[in-house]
Scaffold this active site. Structure first.
Site: not given
Ligand code: AGP
Length: 610
Positions: A2, A27, A74, A98-99, A482, A486, A489, A505, A605
């Site tokens: 947010c 955000r 968000w 926001n929160g 990573e 990527k 995402e 395994h 983000k």
């Protein structure tokens, strides 16, 4: 998560708020809204979807309004919808939040019992009703806000407008980011200073437990007990230009291409000219006595966590002390063995990640020393830590982290060299070899970038697959993790990273023609073992996409395609190099699939809620 922005001044503010929201869209981008106080009322527009969906509705707001606020959401409580979009409240009180309010349900039940009617499913709306009721009995807005804040549990950055107090807007901060921008005859607030750089370079970074009255001509701050605080105005030296795409199609691509410069600047900044010593900032010696540290515990989330894994591979041999890495969301609740001889390193691009911040608070309560590796000055995590190594990578806007990752790893590398030199665990020869390799890194990254067109062409053979395994060994194992993150995402392809030795395994059971394996295979000491892993995949008719030397015949014989990556004789620096083609691969796959690269679905983000 947010984004909040607000203005109180003499200029018309609708467009100003909208352009601030554009800078905060990273955000959260599932709905947005703007409220302005003008013509003796609160005027509000909200819309579901990306911020651009709001644009056609802005014309219905009074265009001469000079006090207002906006929000880009968000979703946490309640689906993305126009009703759930902020600002909430339109009559006497309007708020942006926001929160997350942890006790919103019990507050809501009480309010419903009193006959209040809710228009949204959000936790945030309870604040509107609480404040509305409180203002019936307490005329002073600041006091009324303080009284209701007392009832709120959780994280909240708030912007508050009250209809019959048209000269001021109020902000409150508790565990979510909020900054006040200071101007001449005008003042601002936002979730991130970046949104205000077009208007001011002077900022007040509120601390948790503070409330501020933002007037046109001044700002007053109090703590939650009502004690007045002196505003601490700092100047942020960052330019608006760094927020543009600079001719690139996406922020992510721009940020991938910035890596040679970012890393070269870091090396230049941190390695002293004599090539034999390091900038004191790396050793944080005024804040932490590193020679007393017996154990390092790295905490982080997502990409920063994988950078933290690289930190373990880098620091442990250089310092000869144990280095643990843990997801911040686990560490904060675990009863780990840490004490005043433990250094906790929080790795974070944004400096605002809720779990990482909570981990630092937890570690401090156990007496640990705390160090942040962070990209955003004045953000919450550096302010909480004993010391900070700033990455100075420049703003990273693309949701998928790229330059911040390589910069984090490089900072671990430099920290290892400097700290190892101080401890005497790095010989002069080792140090010289590392420094010689280090200076070659930026130009080798440029070489890696020069293969973008080929990588895009190769991605053309894989973008219709639904899964992908990434495999690496040693320092290349975190890079496999990573690389997989990527890809998932931004392309929404299911991808997992494995250590080469783990394939037998379990994961090898997945191998067939529909499961491509991206193998990170530079010619390092474990190269033959990687090749053996690939032989096993090949024998099971797996499709292998190699990442290694362009003329590696062994690799070519086993792979359907090889993504070329230059070689550097240092496994940690090679890992930085290998991550660059993987970023381009994920980017190209996303382009082929037509996904939203910079604002992938469901993500934001800066993860400022738990
Ligand atoms: C990176 O591509 C991700 N979007 C995400 O995993 C991110 O790295 C994570 O949320 C941590 O963020 P931070 O570095 O700002 O703490």
């Amino acid at each position: 998560m947010c984004g909040i922005i607000g203005y109180n001044g003499k200029k018309p503010c609708v467009d100003l708020i909208y352009s601030g929201l554009q800078k905060l869209e990273y955000r959260g981008y599932d709905s947005s809204g703007v409220a302005v106080l003008a013509n003796d009322k609160i005027n509000l527009v909200k819309q579901k979807g990306k911020l651009s969906h709001l644009l056609p509705f802005l014309g219905s707001l009074p265009q001469d309004a000079s006090l207002g606020m906006g929000h880009t959401r968000w979703a946490t409580h309640g689906v993305p919808s126009t009703e759930n979009a902020h600002p909430h409240g339109e009559e006497r009180v309007s708020i942006v939040h926001n929160g997350i309010l942890e006790n919103y349900n019990e507050l809501k039940i009480k309010l419903l019992e009193k006959g209040q009617r809710f228009l949204s499913e959000t936790d945030s709306e309870v604040i509107v009703h609480l404040l509305h009721d409180e203002l019936e009995v307490v005329a002073d807005v600041r006091k009324a806000i303080l009284n209701i804040v007392d009832k709120l549990q959780g994280a909240y950055a708030l912007g508050i407008m009250v209809h019959d107090h048209p000269d001021d807007v109020y902000v409150v901060k508790q565990a979510s980011p909020l900054v006040i921008g200071v101007g001449e005859g005008e003042n601002f607030f936002a979730s991130d200073a970046l949104a205000l750089l077009a208007h001011t370079k002077k900022f007040i970074f509120l601390s948790d437990g503070e409330i501020a009255r933002i007037g046109k001509d001044g700002v007053e701050i109090w703590d939650f007990y009502g004690a007045k605080k002196e505003p601490n105005i700092v100047t942020v030296d960052s330019s608006e230009a760094s927020l543009e795409k600079g001719g690139y199609r996406h922020y992510m691509l721009k940020e991938i291409y910035e890596q040679p410069t970012v890393l070269a600047n870091t090396i230049q900044r941190m390695v002293c000219k004599d090539q034999n010593s390091f900038d004191e900032k790396l050793l944080c010696s005024d804040k932490i006595n590193l020679t007393n540290i017996r154990k390092v515990h790295v905490v982080a989330c997502g990409t920063a966590y994988y950078a933290g894994m690289m930190g373990k591979y880098i620091l442990e041999p250089k310092l000869e002390i144990p280095v643990e890495v843990e997801l911040a969301s686990e560490f904060r609740y675990r009863d780990s063995f840490i004490d005043d001889k433990t250094l906790i390193i929080a790795v974070t691009q944004s400096g605002e990640t809720a779990d990482t911040l909570a981990s630092i608070k937890h570690a401090k309560s156990k007496g640990c020393k705390t160090l942040a590796i962070c990209n955003v000055p004045y953000s919450s995590i550096p302010r909480e830590c004993d010391a900070t190594i700033y990455m100075e990578a420049g703003p990273e806007i693309g949701v998928a982290s790229t330059k911040a990752f390589t910069s984090m790893v490089l900072n671990f590398y430099l920290l290892g060299l400097a700290w190892g030199q101080r401890m005497g665990t790095q010989s002069q020869t080792q140090l010289q070899n590392s420094l010689e390799s280090l200076v070659k890194l930026p130009s080798l990254i440029e070489q890696a970038l020069s293969h973008e067109a080929l990588i895009s062409e190769i991605a053309g053979s894989y973008f219709e697959d639904h899964h992908c395994l990434f495999v690496g060994r040693g320092h290349q194992y975190p890079i496999a993790l990573e690389g997989a993150l990527k890809l998932k995402e931004i392309s929404y392809i299911h991808a997992e990273g494995y250590a080469g030795g783990e394939l037998k395994h379990g994961p090898i059971a997945l191998i067939d023609r529909s499961m491509p394996v991206l193998a990170i295979a530079p010619p390092l000491s474990d190269y033959e073992k990687v090749i053996s892993n690939l032989e096993e995949i090949y024998a099971r008719e797996g499709r292998i996409l190699g990442l290694g030397l362009a003329d590696d015949q062994k690799l070519k014989a086993l792979c359907s395609h090889v993504i070329p990556c230059p070689f550097i004789d240092d496994p940690a620096l090679q890992a930085i190099l290998c991550s660059v083609p993987l970023q381009l691969f994920a980017y190209s796959m996303a382009i082929h699939r037509g996904t939203d690269v910079d604002q992938p679905r469901n993500l934001a983000k800066s993860v400022t809620v738990e």
